[in-house]
Design a protein around this motif. Structure first.
Motif, PDB file in Angstrom:
ATOM      1  N   ILE A 351      23.110  16.030 -20.907  1.00 39.21           N
ATOM      2  CA  ILE A 351      23.097  14.790 -21.699  1.00 39.21           C
ATOM      3  C   ILE A 351      23.707  15.043 -23.071  1.00 39.21           C
ATOM      4  CG2 ILE A 351      21.603  13.107 -22.844  1.00 39.21           C
ATOM      5  CD1 ILE A 351      19.688  13.366 -20.458  1.00 39.21           C
ATOM      6  N   LYS A 352      23.312  16.136 -23.702  1.00 43.19           N
ATOM      7  CA  LYS A 352      23.870  16.470 -25.019  1.00 43.19           C
ATOM      8  C   LYS A 352      25.377  16.656 -24.939  1.00 43.19           C
ATOM      9  CE  LYS A 352      19.762  18.767 -26.953  1.00 43.19           C
ATOM     10  NZ  LYS A 352      19.190  20.066 -27.407  1.00 43.19           N
ATOM     11  N   ASN A 353      25.838  17.356 -23.907  1.00 45.57           N
ATOM     12  CA  ASN A 353      27.276  17.572 -23.744  1.00 45.57           C
ATOM     13  C   ASN A 353      28.008  16.259 -23.537  1.00 45.57           C
ATOM     14  OD1 ASN A 353      26.712  20.294 -23.952  1.00 45.57           O
ATOM     15  ND2 ASN A 353      26.960  20.724 -21.769  1.00 45.57           N
ATOM     16  N   GLY A 354      27.403  15.362 -22.730  1.00 43.69           N
ATOM     17  CA  GLY A 354      28.020  14.067 -22.483  1.00 43.69           C
ATOM     18  C   GLY A 354      28.153  13.245 -23.749  1.00 43.69           C
ATOM     19  N   LEU A 355      27.135  13.258 -24.593  1.00 47.51           N
ATOM     20  CA  LEU A 355      27.190  12.513 -25.857  1.00 47.51           C
ATOM     21  C   LEU A 355      28.205  13.128 -26.808  1.00 47.51           C
ATOM     22  CD1 LEU A 355      23.355  11.930 -26.409  1.00 47.51           C
ATOM     23  CD2 LEU A 355      25.051  10.207 -25.778  1.00 47.51           C
ATOM     24  N   GLU A 356      28.271  14.461 -26.821  1.00 49.62           N
ATOM     25  CA  GLU A 356      29.211  15.137 -27.709  1.00 49.62           C
ATOM     26  C   GLU A 356      30.658  14.917 -27.275  1.00 49.62           C
ATOM     27  OE1 GLU A 356      30.575  17.316 -30.891  1.00 49.62           O
ATOM     28  OE2 GLU A 356      28.513  16.625 -30.503  1.00 49.62           O
ATOM     29  N   ASN A 357      30.887  14.893 -25.962  1.00 47.45           N
ATOM     30  CA  ASN A 357      32.244  14.749 -25.448  1.00 47.45           C
ATOM     31  C   ASN A 357      32.725  13.300 -25.386  1.00 47.45           C
ATOM     32  OD1 ASN A 357      32.313  17.532 -25.067  1.00 47.45           O
ATOM     33  ND2 ASN A 357      31.579  17.390 -22.955  1.00 47.45           N
ATOM     34  N   ASN A 358      31.813  12.359 -25.622  1.00 47.26           N
ATOM     35  CA  ASN A 358      32.175  10.934 -25.566  1.00 47.26           C
ATOM     36  C   ASN A 358      31.583  10.223 -26.788  1.00 47.26           C
ATOM     37  OD1 ASN A 358      33.293  10.538 -22.541  1.00 47.26           O
ATOM     38  ND2 ASN A 358      31.534  11.920 -22.504  1.00 47.26           N
ATOM     39  N   LYS A 359      31.999  10.681 -27.967  1.00 53.83           N
ATOM     40  CA  LYS A 359      31.407  10.182 -29.211  1.00 53.83           C
ATOM     41  C   LYS A 359      31.631   8.688 -29.406  1.00 53.83           C
ATOM     42  CE  LYS A 359      31.626  14.608 -31.640  1.00 53.83           C
ATOM     43  NZ  LYS A 359      32.168  15.355 -32.801  1.00 53.83           N
ATOM     44  N   GLU A 360      32.738   8.176 -28.883  1.00 57.42           N
ATOM     45  CA  GLU A 360      33.009   6.751 -29.070  1.00 57.42           C
ATOM     46  C   GLU A 360      32.036   5.871 -28.291  1.00 57.42           C
ATOM     47  OE1 GLU A 360      35.042   8.102 -25.386  1.00 57.42           O
ATOM     48  OE2 GLU A 360      34.805   8.888 -27.427  1.00 57.42           O
ATOM     49  N   ARG A 375      25.222   7.984 -14.646  1.00 58.76           N
ATOM     50  CA  ARG A 375      24.893   8.983 -13.626  1.00 58.76           C
ATOM     51  C   ARG A 375      26.111   9.818 -13.251  1.00 58.76           C
ATOM     52  NH1 ARG A 375      21.181   4.848  -9.917  1.00 58.76           N
ATOM     53  NH2 ARG A 375      19.231   5.095 -11.129  1.00 58.76           N
ATOM     54  N   GLU A 376      27.236   9.176 -13.134  1.00 57.71           N
ATOM     55  CA  GLU A 376      28.463   9.909 -12.794  1.00 57.71           C
ATOM     56  C   GLU A 376      28.829  10.885 -13.908  1.00 57.71           C
ATOM     57  OE1 GLU A 376      31.765  11.632 -11.521  1.00 57.71           O
ATOM     58  OE2 GLU A 376      30.474  10.397 -10.249  1.00 57.71           O
ATOM     59  N   LEU A 377      28.704  10.432 -15.149  1.00 55.45           N
ATOM     60  CA  LEU A 377      29.015  11.303 -16.280  1.00 55.45           C
ATOM     61  C   LEU A 377      28.052  12.490 -16.328  1.00 55.45           C
ATOM     62  CD1 LEU A 377      30.537  11.981 -18.877  1.00 55.45           C
ATOM     63  CD2 LEU A 377      28.997  10.433 -20.111  1.00 55.45           C
ATOM     64  N   LEU A 378      26.769  12.249 -16.073  1.00 56.38           N
ATOM     65  CA  LEU A 378      25.784  13.329 -16.106  1.00 56.38           C
ATOM     66  C   LEU A 378      26.056  14.336 -14.994  1.00 56.38           C
ATOM     67  CD1 LEU A 378      23.325  14.486 -17.491  1.00 56.38           C
ATOM     68  CD2 LEU A 378      21.880  13.045 -16.063  1.00 56.38           C
ATOM     69  N   ARG A 379      26.407  13.855 -13.805  1.00 61.61           N
ATOM     70  CA  ARG A 379      26.746  14.785 -12.714  1.00 61.61           C
ATOM     71  C   ARG A 379      27.940  15.651 -13.103  1.00 61.61           C
ATOM     72  NH1 ARG A 379      30.243  16.228  -9.449  1.00 61.61           N
ATOM     73  NH2 ARG A 379      31.688  14.737 -10.393  1.00 61.61           N
ATOM     74  N   GLN A 380      28.935  15.028 -13.725  1.00 60.48           N
ATOM     75  CA  GLN A 380      30.116  15.766 -14.141  1.00 60.48           C
ATOM     76  C   GLN A 380      29.766  16.836 -15.172  1.00 60.48           C
ATOM     77  OE1 GLN A 380      33.144  15.608 -12.884  1.00 60.48           O
ATOM     78  NE2 GLN A 380      33.972  17.144 -14.305  1.00 60.48           N
ATOM     79  N   GLU A 381      28.899  16.481 -16.126  1.00 60.72           N
ATOM     80  CA  GLU A 381      28.517  17.442 -17.162  1.00 60.72           C
ATOM     81  C   GLU A 381      27.695  18.584 -16.574  1.00 60.72           C
ATOM     82  OE1 GLU A 381      29.642  17.662 -20.054  1.00 60.72           O
ATOM     83  OE2 GLU A 381      30.562  15.705 -20.355  1.00 60.72           O
ATOM     84  N   LEU A 382      26.842  18.310 -15.588  1.00 65.30           N
ATOM     85  CA  LEU A 382      26.084  19.375 -14.922  1.00 65.30           C
ATOM     86  C   LEU A 382      27.032  20.331 -14.204  1.00 65.30           C
ATOM     87  CD1 LEU A 382      23.043  17.406 -13.435  1.00 65.30           C
ATOM     88  CD2 LEU A 382      22.893  19.307 -15.059  1.00 65.30           C
ATOM     89  N   SER A 383      28.022  19.793 -13.515  1.00 65.64           N
ATOM     90  CA  SER A 383      28.950  20.634 -12.765  1.00 65.64           C
ATOM     91  C   SER A 383      29.810  21.496 -13.684  1.00 65.64           C
ATOM     92  CB  SER A 383      29.844  19.768 -11.875  1.00 65.64           C
ATOM     93  OG  SER A 383      30.716  18.965 -12.662  1.00 65.64           O
TER      94      SER A 383
END
Length: 772
Positions: A351-360, A375-383
């Motif tokens: 979740i932290k990575n997703g927020l950092e990588n998609n600041k807009e 959910r798709e973004l979170l799966r991508q960040e986990l992988s």
């Protein structure tokens, strides 16, 4: 105030009244929503109730939920994730695949961005189809069947069955003398895949033979599932073909039905099982039996099982988690708690990575506004947590996921002894960079390194280590040293020579002799075919760098630290002897210290906590010759640590030292009550000089090297300020310019009388709140 004119028509007045009421109602509804903190919802699917008797939670499953909640509460207490609060929604799958599917569908319709669970492989496989269909990332900490992570939406923080099956078979092959195996399995994905992996290794071995096998059907309540097994073993016994080891690829619930039957029929063969038998709930099923009451561990002593976590060889982070968990929930965590904590940590990191990588989009991500996207973004960040530099810091390891969503969890061998689960005497630790090891063939031939499949493992001796502190005395604050009287013992197997140690914080500076602390002659030696035990009695000075920033509200750590002189961590680990030592939980050990008057001669200090743990000490000045690459050649030692956290007795310190300070405050304040013309600069200066000398005398108790401001300094600085204020008022009142104004000096006196105690009391309160 708004008034409605009485001469307006009644209908108009009613319209205005209702408009105002609707406005107030709208504000009342909208304000809480505006103030409401954004929340990120995470689901967890766990067996809260079980079909077998509909009992509430197993110990392991309870730890699964509690550890995740403990972790999320910590994150929320730190402000959440960019101000967003984490909310855990708990779903009960009842250990039933059909119910798991229903739960998965509920989660799919919810606002949860991810699901943690399920506990079992069969529930994970059933629910995994729903998670894949609806696109929900899931992460398990306990489902080991290989096929669980076939879906790109499923991850896990534990090894799979192929890995642990290979480990069990090779452990028997290389670390035991067993040749004849009896195998007990059951229906179901977990048991089948684990059994297949074991048999595959045995099929290629000329040394080991499966002399008997039985598959049980636990769904058949109309038959005794243990009797065929007993008859098999009696027959083998009769023909002189006793098995050397029984392997159980069963769940803990299934094993609990079979183990007592074997023990009570004197079929007491060594048993090895998979990770499902290593849960702390295995022993709990027998606690109320007369056999266990008479002899603790009667049913489980010697049973060895695979596990990803053993607390007796965990480092300080693992011990801290264990203590925090117990403090909150009142029971010890098992490995479920650790790996589900790690699962939650992986979700939070993603979740932290997703927020950092998609600041807009960070203001609206993961809030359920676009749940499919979240959910798709979170799966991508986990992988993308897929390499050591992106690894998540778990309780006992850093981990990341491979391309199948599996984390490389450690595989350990533990055993039950006296109702406790402890490390086996020998562990196999994976070698990450095996291609850089020099002389690999020779090390394989000698048995120092073992090959399992395409992986290599160090053969590491585990030494159960215990320390009992008898007395702590002579706490010298100027030297940061202390005298400890203690007993030290080693419980081990083989010829690892664990007593060839060096104490890392022996107080050679205080003694100024350059000597090295060596062990005395042992006071007890026990040698058997199964283990060796040696005990020493020691009394020596030790050193720790004290921190006085909060003096006199400071807490100090008194420690004993040692490691082997020559053997590195790959060769020997000093584990906590949880069986031989007294209870090491915080409240138990504090009670032990009090009852044994360990700090009796140090009345100025109170024991606040005692921690035992083993850690890894890196010696960067030396190199391990077996490695050819420099970054792999640092010597890593297993270090055994005892830390006693002590706090200064504030009441005792106050009576001895702060009481005179308050006397000086009263003297300084009383000067204001003298006739103004009698208050002289000399009198105030004399009080100031006395306070300065007293301040310096208190600081003299601290080491000469303390060059920073301590908490006590601020109390004196405040008093200096107030005395300076007095001097200013006296000088001002006696000046001709002030007297020419015609203002009476009583006003200055009044200012001093009010300002002095007000500033002092407020300052002391702030001082206390900051440091206590």
């Amino acid at each position: 105030m708004l008034k409605i004119r009485k001469n307006l028509p009644r209908k108009t007045r009613l319209t205005i009244f209702f408009a105002i009421a609707l406005t107030i109602f709208a504000i009342a509804i909208s304000v809480p929503n505006l103030l409401k903190q954004d929340t990120i919802e995470i689901a967890i699917a766990s067996p809260i109730t079980h079909p077998e008797g509909k009992t509430r939670y197993s110990v392991g499953d309870r730890g699964m939920v509690d550890s995740v909640q403990l972790y999320l509460d910590k994150i929320n207490a730190e402000g959440g994730i960019q101000g967003k609060k984490l909310v855990l929604q708990v779903y009960d799958d009842e250990s039933d695949p059909d119910v798991a599917v229903e739960v998965a569908e509920k989660i799919a319709r919810s606002s949860a961005v991810a699901v943690i669970g399920h506990s079992s492989s069969r529930n994970s496989l059933a629910a995994g189809k729903i998670y894949q269909e609806y696109g929900i990332p899931a992460i398990t900490g306990s489902a080991t069947t290989d096929r669980v992570t076939d879906s790109q939406w499923y991850f896990r923080t534990i090894f799979n069955n192929t890995e642990q099956g290979n480990f069990i078979a090779n452990y028997i092959k290389y670390l035991t003398t067993a040749q004849k195996i009896y195998l007990i399995s059951s229906e179901g994905a977990y048991s089948t895949t684990l059994k297949n992996a074991i048999e595959k290794v045995f099929d290629s071995s000329e040394k080991i033979e499966v002399i008997g096998e039985r598959k049980i059907d636990t769904d058949r309540e109309d038959r005794n599932i243990t009797e065929p097994i007993i008859q098999d073993l009696l027959r083998l016994k009769e023909i002189g073909q006793d098995p050397d080891i029984i392997i159980m690829t069963l769940t803990g619930f299934q094993a609990k039905k079979i183990i007592p039957a074997l023990k009570l029929r004197d079929l007491d063969y060594p048993i090895i099982g998979g990770d499902s038998l290593s849960g702390i709930s295995l022993t709990s099923g027998f606690l109320d039996t007369p056999q266990e009451r008479e002899k603790p561990g009667f049913f489980t002593n010697g049973i060895r099982t695979i596990t990803p976590v053993i607390f007796d060889i965990a480092d300080d982070r693992g011990q801290q988690f264990k203590n925090e968990f117990y403090q909150r929930y009142g029971y010890d965590p098992g490995w479920y708690a650790v790996l589900y904590h790690d699962a939650a940590a992986a979700v939070v990191q993603a979740i932290k990575n997703g927020l950092e990588n998609n600041k807009e989009l960070s203001s609206e991500l993961f809030l359920g506004k676009d749940i499919k996207r979240d959910r798709e973004l979170l799966r991508q960040e986990l992988s993308e947590i897929d390499s050591p530099d992106k690894a998540v810091r778990g309780i006992t390891q850093k981990f990341y996921f491979d391309d199948k969503g599996n984390a490389s969890a450690p595989i350990l061998m533990g055993s039950f002894f006296h109702q406790k689960f402890i490390s086996d005497f020998v562990q196999l630790f994976p070698i990450e960079n095996s291609k850089f090891i020099l002389n690999l063939p020779e090390k394989l031939q000698s048995g120092k390194i073992i090959q399992i499949g395409d992986r290599y493992f160090h053969k590491t001796n585990i030494v159960y280590t215990g320390i009992e502190i008898d007395e702590i005395d002579d706490i010298d604050e100027k030297q940061s040293s202390y005298l400890v009287d203690f007993y030290l013992w080693f419980h081990y197997k083989g010829d690892s020579e664990p007593n060839d140690i060096i104490f890392m914080n022996y107080d050679v500076e205080r003694l100024d002799s350059g000597e090295v602390l060596t062990l005395n002659e042992p006071i007890e030696i026990i040698e058997t075919k199964d283990f060796n035990h040696v005990t020493y009695h020691m009394k020596a000075d030790f050193y720790d760098k004290f921190d006085f920033a909060s003096y006199p509200f400071d807490r100090q750590t008194l420690s004993i630290r040692f490691q082997h002189k020559n053997l590195i961590r790959n060769e020997i680990i000093y584990a906590i002897d949880v069986v031989g030592m007294y209870d090491t939980r915080k409240e138990k050990i504090l009670k032990h210290f009090e009852e044994n008057q360990v700090m009796e001669t140090s009345k100025d200090w109170q024991v606040k906590n005692v921690t035992f743990y083993q850690s890894t000490d890196i010696d960067e000045s030396a190199f391990v010759q077996e490695y050819s690459r420099e970054e792999d050649r640092k010597r890593a030692y297993s270090q055994f640590n005892v830390e006693v956290e002590i706090a200064r007795n504030i009441l005792s310190f106050s009576l001895k030292n702060l009481l005179p300070l308050w006397f000086f405050v009263l003297v300084a304040y009383s000067l204001i009550f003298l006739p103004f013309e009698d208050i002289s600069v000399e009198a105030i200066g004399g009080v100031l000089l006395a306070i300065v000398f007293y301040h310096l005398s208190l600081l003299d108790a601290l080491p000469d090297g303390v060059g920073y401001i301590v908490a006590l300094d601020y109390a004196f600085y405040l008093l200096y300020f107030l005395i300076g204020l007095q001097l200013l008022l006296v000088i001002l009142g006696h000046s001709k310019r002030f007297q020419a104004t015609g203002i009476h000096s009583d006003r200055l006196v009044l200012v001093g009388r009010v300002a002095f105690p007000t500033i002092w009391l407020v300052g002391c309160l702030i001082w206390y709140l900051i440091y206590v």
